[in-house]
Design a protein around this motif. Structure first.
Motif, mmCIF file in Angstrom:
data_model
loop_
_atom_site.group_PDB
_atom_site.id
_atom_site.type_symbol
_atom_site.label_atom_id
_atom_site.label_comp_id
_atom_site.label_asym_id
_atom_site.label_seq_id
_atom_site.Cartn_x
_atom_site.Cartn_y
_atom_site.Cartn_z
ATOM 1 N N SER A 12 -8.148 7.690 15.139
ATOM 2 C CA SER A 12 -7.456 6.477 15.577
ATOM 3 C C SER A 12 -8.435 5.477 16.176
ATOM 4 C CB SER A 12 -6.381 6.828 16.612
ATOM 5 O OG SER A 12 -5.344 7.571 16.024
ATOM 6 N N ALA A 13 -9.370 5.973 16.995
ATOM 7 C CA ALA A 13 -10.379 5.092 17.596
ATOM 8 C C ALA A 13 -11.249 4.458 16.516
ATOM 9 C CB ALA A 13 -11.241 5.878 18.576
ATOM 10 N N GLY A 19 -11.222 -2.352 12.489
ATOM 11 C CA GLY A 19 -10.411 -3.562 12.348
ATOM 12 C C GLY A 19 -8.936 -3.335 12.102
ATOM 13 N N LEU A 20 -8.499 -2.085 12.109
ATOM 14 C CA LEU A 20 -7.075 -1.806 11.898
ATOM 15 C C LEU A 20 -6.300 -1.994 13.199
ATOM 16 C CD1 LEU A 20 -7.353 1.358 9.626
ATOM 17 C CD2 LEU A 20 -6.379 -0.833 8.984
ATOM 18 N N PRO A 21 -5.016 -2.305 13.117
ATOM 19 C CA PRO A 21 -4.220 -2.540 14.334
ATOM 20 C C PRO A 21 -4.127 -1.291 15.206
ATOM 21 C CG PRO A 21 -3.066 -3.340 12.376
ATOM 22 C CD PRO A 21 -4.237 -2.554 11.888
ATOM 23 N N GLN A 22 -4.084 -1.510 16.529
ATOM 24 C CA GLN A 22 -3.888 -0.414 17.475
ATOM 25 C C GLN A 22 -2.588 0.317 17.140
ATOM 26 O OE1 GLN A 22 -6.169 -0.345 20.284
ATOM 27 N NE2 GLN A 22 -5.465 1.726 20.713
ATOM 28 N N GLY A 46 -1.903 4.025 3.640
ATOM 29 C CA GLY A 46 -0.755 3.197 3.995
ATOM 30 C C GLY A 46 -1.162 1.907 4.675
ATOM 31 N N ALA A 47 -2.197 1.989 5.529
ATOM 32 C CA ALA A 47 -2.661 0.800 6.245
ATOM 33 C C ALA A 47 -3.232 -0.238 5.273
ATOM 34 C CB ALA A 47 -3.713 1.191 7.273
ATOM 35 N N ALA A 48 -3.992 0.227 4.294
ATOM 36 C CA ALA A 48 -4.588 -0.689 3.312
ATOM 37 C C ALA A 48 -3.515 -1.384 2.486
ATOM 38 C CB ALA A 48 -5.542 0.079 2.398
ATOM 39 N N LYS A 49 -2.448 -0.664 2.190
ATOM 40 C CA LYS A 49 -1.350 -1.256 1.418
ATOM 41 C C LYS A 49 -0.684 -2.387 2.193
ATOM 42 C CE LYS A 49 2.738 0.072 -1.264
ATOM 43 N NZ LYS A 49 3.616 1.205 -1.665
ATOM 44 N N LYS A 50 -0.476 -2.156 3.498
ATOM 45 C CA LYS A 50 0.130 -3.198 4.334
ATOM 46 C C LYS A 50 -0.775 -4.413 4.457
ATOM 47 C CE LYS A 50 2.983 -0.199 7.275
ATOM 48 N NZ LYS A 50 3.195 0.311 8.656
ATOM 49 N N LEU A 51 -2.091 -4.147 4.564
ATOM 50 C CA LEU A 51 -3.051 -5.238 4.736
ATOM 51 C C LEU A 51 -3.484 -5.855 3.407
ATOM 52 C CD1 LEU A 51 -5.309 -3.564 7.470
ATOM 53 C CD2 LEU A 51 -3.614 -5.365 7.817
ATOM 54 N N LYS A 52 -3.016 -5.247 2.304
ATOM 55 C CA LYS A 52 -3.360 -5.719 0.956
ATOM 56 C C LYS A 52 -4.877 -5.793 0.762
ATOM 57 C CE LYS A 52 0.954 -8.297 0.486
ATOM 58 N NZ LYS A 52 1.601 -9.601 0.247
ATOM 59 N N THR A 53 -5.504 -4.671 1.106
ATOM 60 C CA THR A 53 -6.947 -4.581 0.952
ATOM 61 C C THR A 53 -7.306 -3.302 0.205
ATOM 62 O OG1 THR A 53 -9.057 -4.713 2.132
ATOM 63 C CG2 THR A 53 -7.338 -3.357 3.133
#
Length: 591
Positions: A12-13, A19-22, A46-53
């Motif tokens: 998580s850290a 650069g991912l959201p807390q 999942g995070a990359a999908k939300k950020l479209k990266t």
């Protein structure tokens, strides 16, 4: 020691640093295949999908920020963004040695919650009806609830057991009238109530067929509820003898419920009128056809029709609904519960959902108090129908447990004809009761399951006898080691020996042993003892593989390796014993 928590915190850290959201979920899980590491962090996908990266590029940044020095031997990317973590053998050995050198595996392994995390948890389980003897239908509530209670206490929470026994209601008028006649005929209460099932049947026949008896029974209910001393005395005799029957079952089952844990339906009598008054004053309940009801709009169907929840009958009588609402208020207020857990069969799921909705609207359950109904499936016979006698009758739980002990004794005697009578008595009880409990607890809580004597008493597969045998087999290794050295200081030497991890089987065991806390947390969270059953079976299976591949007392094995492997065996044995104890299953030094 919680590996998953340590790794999740580090990943998580690294995600935040990349650069991912807390608060982005690292989605850490055990790897299914050793070649892909010991753990996998899949949250980047999942995070990359939300950020479209691009997930692979994002995962590369996370790995660059991931600090697992001294913990992981290798970190690698796989596929479009999976992060595979290979844990260091030395780090695993260090963590395991912390556990091994503690006197009590319970202290070493348990996740004693910090003061701000400890909870007061009220657990409602077993709840037999005192008008009848406990039958097989009471088994699941009793042992599933008790396993979760033990797990909560193992973690360090404050647990308040609540055995919500059925000790009130119209049937008690019938029983009091019948008992009164028995006593008038010079029978002793203990003799008259020796067979509760038969006593109940006799009373019911009289109620249905004997002229005037039903009227007497109804009159006795009114007297009892009005505080009539004579009726109250007969009722108390009935309750005391009934509870003694239950206590005998709890003792045989190795269940931790005590008489002091009983909070029967009668305990809420004085509060029921106040519950109704408050529901009416807050306009949550209303009068309908003479009864007091709550229309639960939150559960309205597609046509807007809300289910009716009756809280007081037209004649003024109270129901289970009223008592359960009062219990909510008592548990959240008087007992100061942070969480309430209730174990009943799945047929009551709708009832408890309605209770929660009404209790929260009324303020009987504040928002900060958790309320969790944990339903369970049924025990089925080979025919796929609810488990009954061959004649279709209800099977008494006491008779089922006695049969388990008899069957276990025959099996053990067959395997060990020279066993003494004293050992046979002790071992057959532990094996028989353990077999019944594990067969039930190892099944998914919400599923029905088929009761099968042959399967549950097998010494192979996921059964209590298999795990009990694994434990006793380790004890036999210690005995052999002691006889070889000719010293009684062997256990002390094992406790101070350093565990080294050199073989794949040793690493697999280390990983499994250090997952106990994660498993206990999952059992507590969802009320699912089957997760602990699965864990213990997997641990025992890994031990068997280790035993075959890694000699311990064989000639040519160095003293250092021997000491390390004996110390590893000690942690395995202690973990098996502790895990089975949470399930309420006893072990023995030899079988």
């Amino acid at each position: 020691m919680n590996i998953k928590e340590i790794l999740s915190t580090r990943v998580s850290a690294a995600m935040v640093a990349a650069g991912l959201p807390q608060g982005t979920n690292p989605a850490l899980s055990l790897s299914n295949r050793p070649e892909f590491g010991d753990y996998q962090a899949n949250g980047v996908m999942g995070a990359a999908k939300k950020l479209k990266t691009n997930p692979r590029e994002l995962a590369t940044k996370v790995v660059a920020e991931l600090d697992l020095d001294g913990i992981a031997s290798k970190i690698e990317l796989a596929g479009p963004g999976f992060i595979n973590i290979h844990l260091s053998d030395d780090w695993l050995a260090t963590q395991l040695n912390h556990v091994a050198q503690d006197d009590n595996i319970g202290v070493a392994q348990r996740g004693i919650a910090a003061d701000d995390k400890q909870q007061t948890v009220v657990v409602d389980y077993s709840a037999p009806n005192l008008a009848k003897e406990m039958h097989v239908g009471h088994l699941r509530s009793t042992i599933i609830g008790d396993a979760v209670v033990r797990a909560l206490e193992f973690r360090g929470d404050k647990v308040i057991r609540q055995n919500h026994m059925g000790d009130w209601g119209t049937q008690f008028g019938m029983l009091i009238a019948h008992l009164s006649d028995k006593l008038a005929s010079d029978e002793v209460a203990e003799t008259a109530l020796a067979d509760l099932e038969n006593f109940y049947r006799e009373a019911k026949v009289r109620f249905d067929n004997e002229e005037g008896f039903a009227d007497r029974a109804r009159a006795d209910v009114v007297k009892l509820q009005s505080g009539d001393a004579a009726c109250a005395k007969l009722w108390q005799q009935f309750i005391d003898i009934s509870i003694t029957h239950s206590e005998e079952i709890y003792a045989k089952l190795n269940v931790s419920l005590k008489r002091s844990d009983i909070m029967g339906e009668s305990a809420y009598n004085d509060d029921l009128s106040a519950v109704i008054d408050e529901l009416m004053a807050k306009k949550i309940a209303e009068e309908s056809q003479g009864a007091k009801v709550v229309f639960i709009n939150e559960m309205a169907n597609k046509d807007g029709e809300a289910p009716v929840f009756i809280v007081q009958k037209s004649g003024g009588g109270f129901l289970y609904a009223t008592t359960d609402l009062s219990a909510c208020r008592y548990r959240s207020g008087k007992l100061a519960a942070d969480r309430i857990i209730i174990f009943t069969d799945a047929r009551q799921a709708l009832h408890f959902k309605q209770v929660e909705i009404v209790a929260r609207k009324a303020g009987f359950l504040p928002d900060n108090v958790g309320y969790q109904h944990c339903p369970f499936g049924m025990m089925m016979g080979d025919d796929g129908k609810p488990f009954k006698t061959r004649t279709g009758g209800t099977i008494k739980l006491a008779e089922l447990l006695d049969e388990a002990i008899v069957r276990a004794a025959a099996l053990i005697k067959e395997k060990n004809p020279e066993i003494s009578d004293a050992d046979l008595t002790e071992i057959s009880k532990k094996v028989g009761i353990g077999a019944v409990k594990f067969a039930d607890l190892s099944k998914n809580r919400t599923s029905d399951y088929i009761f099968n004597w042959k399967t549950m008493l097998s010494f192979e597969g996921a059964t209590a006898p298999y795990l009990q045998y694994a434990y006793s087999r380790i004890q036999s290794i210690f005995s052999k080691a002691e006889s070889k050295t000719g010293t009684t200081e062997n256990n002390a030497a094992i406790n101070t020996s350093v565990i080294n991890i050199a073989e794949p089987q040793e690493k697999a065991l280390a990983l499994k042993l250090l997952q106990l806390e994660d498993v206990i947390d999952a059992v507590i969270s969802e009320g699912t003892p089957n997760l602990l059953c699965n864990y213990l079976y997997e641990l025992a299976s890994l031990y068997m593989s280790f035993y075959e591949a890694c000699p311990i007392l064989k000639e040519g094995i160095s003293d250092e390796v021997k000491a390390s492997r004996l110390a590893l065996c000690k942690v395995i044995a202690d973990t098996l014993k502790q895990g089975l104890d949470i399930l309420g299953i006893e072990v023995m030094e030899r079988m």
